[in-house]
Design a protein around this motif. Sequence first.
Motif, PDB file in Angstrom:
ATOM      1  N   THR A 105       2.011   5.226  13.086  1.00 41.99           N
ATOM      2  CA  THR A 105       1.912   6.251  12.206  1.00 41.99           C
ATOM      3  C   THR A 105       1.749   6.087  10.785  1.00 41.99           C
ATOM      4  OG1 THR A 105       4.201   6.566  12.353  1.00 41.99           O
ATOM      5  CG2 THR A 105       3.064   8.037  13.846  1.00 41.99           C
ATOM      6  N   GLY A 106       2.230   4.780  10.457  1.00 50.90           N
ATOM      7  CA  GLY A 106       2.166   4.395   9.145  1.00 50.90           C
ATOM      8  C   GLY A 106       2.258   3.025   8.908  1.00 50.90           C
ATOM      9  N   ARG A 148      -5.485  17.622  15.476  1.00 50.25           N
ATOM     10  CA  ARG A 148      -6.521  18.562  15.239  1.00 50.25           C
ATOM     11  C   ARG A 148      -6.723  18.651  13.456  1.00 50.25           C
ATOM     12  NH1 ARG A 148      -4.599  22.865  19.497  1.00 50.25           N
ATOM     13  NH2 ARG A 148      -6.068  22.148  21.276  1.00 50.25           N
ATOM     14  N   GLU A 149      -5.707  18.119  12.884  1.00 50.69           N
ATOM     15  CA  GLU A 149      -6.119  18.270  11.521  1.00 50.69           C
ATOM     16  C   GLU A 149      -6.793  16.928  10.951  1.00 50.69           C
ATOM     17  OE1 GLU A 149      -1.366  19.807  10.479  1.00 50.69           O
ATOM     18  OE2 GLU A 149      -1.927  17.699  10.070  1.00 50.69           O
ATOM     19  N   GLN A 150      -7.335  16.082  11.893  1.00 47.05           N
ATOM     20  CA  GLN A 150      -8.139  14.818  11.874  1.00 47.05           C
ATOM     21  C   GLN A 150      -7.430  14.058  11.287  1.00 47.05           C
ATOM     22  OE1 GLN A 150     -10.486  17.992  10.933  1.00 47.05           O
ATOM     23  NE2 GLN A 150     -10.915  17.118  13.313  1.00 47.05           N
ATOM     24  N   GLY A 151      -5.967  13.755  11.620  1.00 51.64           N
ATOM     25  CA  GLY A 151      -5.105  12.809  11.184  1.00 51.64           C
ATOM     26  C   GLY A 151      -5.332  11.431  11.869  1.00 51.64           C
ATOM     27  N   THR A 171      -7.823   4.575  12.749  1.00 43.96           N
ATOM     28  CA  THR A 171      -8.736   5.203  13.337  1.00 43.96           C
ATOM     29  C   THR A 171      -8.394   6.760  13.739  1.00 43.96           C
ATOM     30  OG1 THR A 171      -9.776   4.788  15.790  1.00 43.96           O
ATOM     31  CG2 THR A 171      -7.252   4.694  15.624  1.00 43.96           C
ATOM     32  N   ASP A 172      -9.256   7.523  13.865  1.00 46.31           N
ATOM     33  CA  ASP A 172      -9.122   8.888  14.354  1.00 46.31           C
ATOM     34  C   ASP A 172      -8.208   9.032  15.477  1.00 46.31           C
ATOM     35  OD1 ASP A 172      -9.984  11.739  13.866  1.00 46.31           O
ATOM     36  OD2 ASP A 172     -10.451  11.554  15.761  1.00 46.31           O
ATOM     37  N   ILE A 173      -7.225   9.930  15.488  1.00 48.68           N
ATOM     38  CA  ILE A 173      -6.388   9.980  16.775  1.00 48.68           C
ATOM     39  C   ILE A 173      -6.987  10.456  17.912  1.00 48.68           C
ATOM     40  CG2 ILE A 173      -4.247  11.295  17.487  1.00 48.68           C
ATOM     41  CD1 ILE A 173      -3.211  11.444  14.602  1.00 48.68           C
ATOM     42  N   GLU A 174      -7.708  11.623  17.961  1.00 51.08           N
ATOM     43  CA  GLU A 174      -8.550  12.098  18.929  1.00 51.08           C
ATOM     44  C   GLU A 174      -9.532  10.895  19.662  1.00 51.08           C
ATOM     45  OE1 GLU A 174     -11.324  15.831  20.811  1.00 51.08           O
ATOM     46  OE2 GLU A 174     -10.424  15.953  18.687  1.00 51.08           O
ATOM     47  N   GLN A 175     -10.105  10.091  18.593  1.00 47.15           N
ATOM     48  CA  GLN A 175     -10.846   9.294  19.259  1.00 47.15           C
ATOM     49  C   GLN A 175     -10.081   7.812  19.884  1.00 47.15           C
ATOM     50  OE1 GLN A 175     -13.131   7.323  15.989  1.00 47.15           O
ATOM     51  NE2 GLN A 175     -14.461   6.259  17.372  1.00 47.15           N
ATOM     52  N   MET A 219       0.871  -1.237  -0.042  1.00 51.64           N
ATOM     53  CA  MET A 219       0.001   0.057  -0.063  1.00 51.64           C
ATOM     54  C   MET A 219       0.904   1.115   0.002  1.00 51.64           C
ATOM     55  SD  MET A 219      -3.341  -0.477   2.507  1.00 51.64           S
ATOM     56  CE  MET A 219      -4.402  -1.560   2.283  1.00 51.64           C
ATOM     57  N   ASP A 220       0.254   1.977  -0.814  1.00 52.21           N
ATOM     58  CA  ASP A 220       1.324   3.494  -0.767  1.00 52.21           C
ATOM     59  C   ASP A 220       0.654   4.363   0.269  1.00 52.21           C
ATOM     60  OD1 ASP A 220       2.588   5.533  -1.424  1.00 52.21           O
ATOM     61  OD2 ASP A 220       1.394   5.855  -3.374  1.00 52.21           O
ATOM     62  N   GLU A 221       1.371   4.776   1.179  1.00 42.09           N
ATOM     63  CA  GLU A 221       0.969   5.724   2.283  1.00 42.09           C
ATOM     64  C   GLU A 221       0.412   7.181   1.769  1.00 42.09           C
ATOM     65  OE1 GLU A 221       3.393   4.570   6.230  1.00 42.09           O
ATOM     66  OE2 GLU A 221       3.772   6.434   5.276  1.00 42.09           O
ATOM     67  N   LYS A 222       0.874   7.523   0.657  1.00 52.55           N
ATOM     68  CA  LYS A 222       0.670   8.878   0.005  1.00 52.55           C
ATOM     69  C   LYS A 222      -0.627   8.937  -0.394  1.00 52.55           C
ATOM     70  CE  LYS A 222       5.056  10.199  -0.311  1.00 52.55           C
ATOM     71  NZ  LYS A 222       5.487   9.399   0.828  1.00 52.55           N
ATOM     72  N   LYS A 223      -1.456   7.544  -0.574  1.00 52.90           N
ATOM     73  CA  LYS A 223      -2.676   7.683  -1.183  1.00 52.90           C
ATOM     74  C   LYS A 223      -3.724   7.820   0.238  1.00 52.90           C
ATOM     75  CE  LYS A 223      -2.128   5.072  -5.196  1.00 52.90           C
ATOM     76  NZ  LYS A 223      -1.955   3.583  -5.560  1.00 52.90           N
ATOM     77  N   ASP A 224      -3.303   7.416   1.450  1.00 46.72           N
ATOM     78  CA  ASP A 224      -4.029   7.577   2.509  1.00 46.72           C
ATOM     79  C   ASP A 224      -3.823   8.885   3.341  1.00 46.72           C
ATOM     80  OD1 ASP A 224      -5.894   6.258   4.642  1.00 46.72           O
ATOM     81  OD2 ASP A 224      -4.992   4.311   3.945  1.00 46.72           O
ATOM     82  N   LYS A 225      -5.251   9.549   2.982  1.00 44.10           N
ATOM     83  CA  LYS A 225      -5.067  10.919   3.644  1.00 44.10           C
ATOM     84  C   LYS A 225      -4.885  11.264   4.903  1.00 44.10           C
ATOM     85  CE  LYS A 225      -7.241  14.768   1.772  1.00 44.10           C
ATOM     86  NZ  LYS A 225      -7.204  15.137   0.433  1.00 44.10           N
TER      87      LYS A 225
END
Length: 147
Positions: A89-90, A43-46, A107-111, A1-7
């Motif tokens: 992280t990846g 906060r960037e919804q990472g 999963t959402d970091i904040e969640q 899988m290419d990490e660049k594709k996963d926003k």
Amino acid sequence: MDEKKDKGLQGNEKIEEAILALQQEPTEELLAHALTVVRRRMREQGQFIVAVEPPSADVQEAVMQAAGTAMRLQAVQTSDGKKWWSAFTGFEEQLKGSGSVMSTFLTDIEQLFRMTLTAEGIEGVILNPWNRTLMLDKHLLRIILGE
């Protein structure tokens, strides 16, 4: 899988860089910087990658009924006997140390952090347990969440 594709994972390399700097020179300033970088990504919804334990046979039925709500995050135990959830992280980080194929999801970091704060018997989250490692106990998670 290419990490660049996963926003959701784009930008997480900044976290890896901050952790690397902290590993090379473990100071309060670099810890504060690493926590700030994690907060910014949150906060960037990472997103992080988390490993889940396959459901056991007795849980199988409940999973079918509740479609995924019975998912359990995989916990790692540290030498002091404490249990932590691990997150990555990846995909490269996730693949570095796993001897076995893991079921993973984004999963959402904040969640993830909020779930950890309410989880009993879990100390915190270990980011990238194999390489660019950062142990975030509940105290540090509260700092990141701004509580």
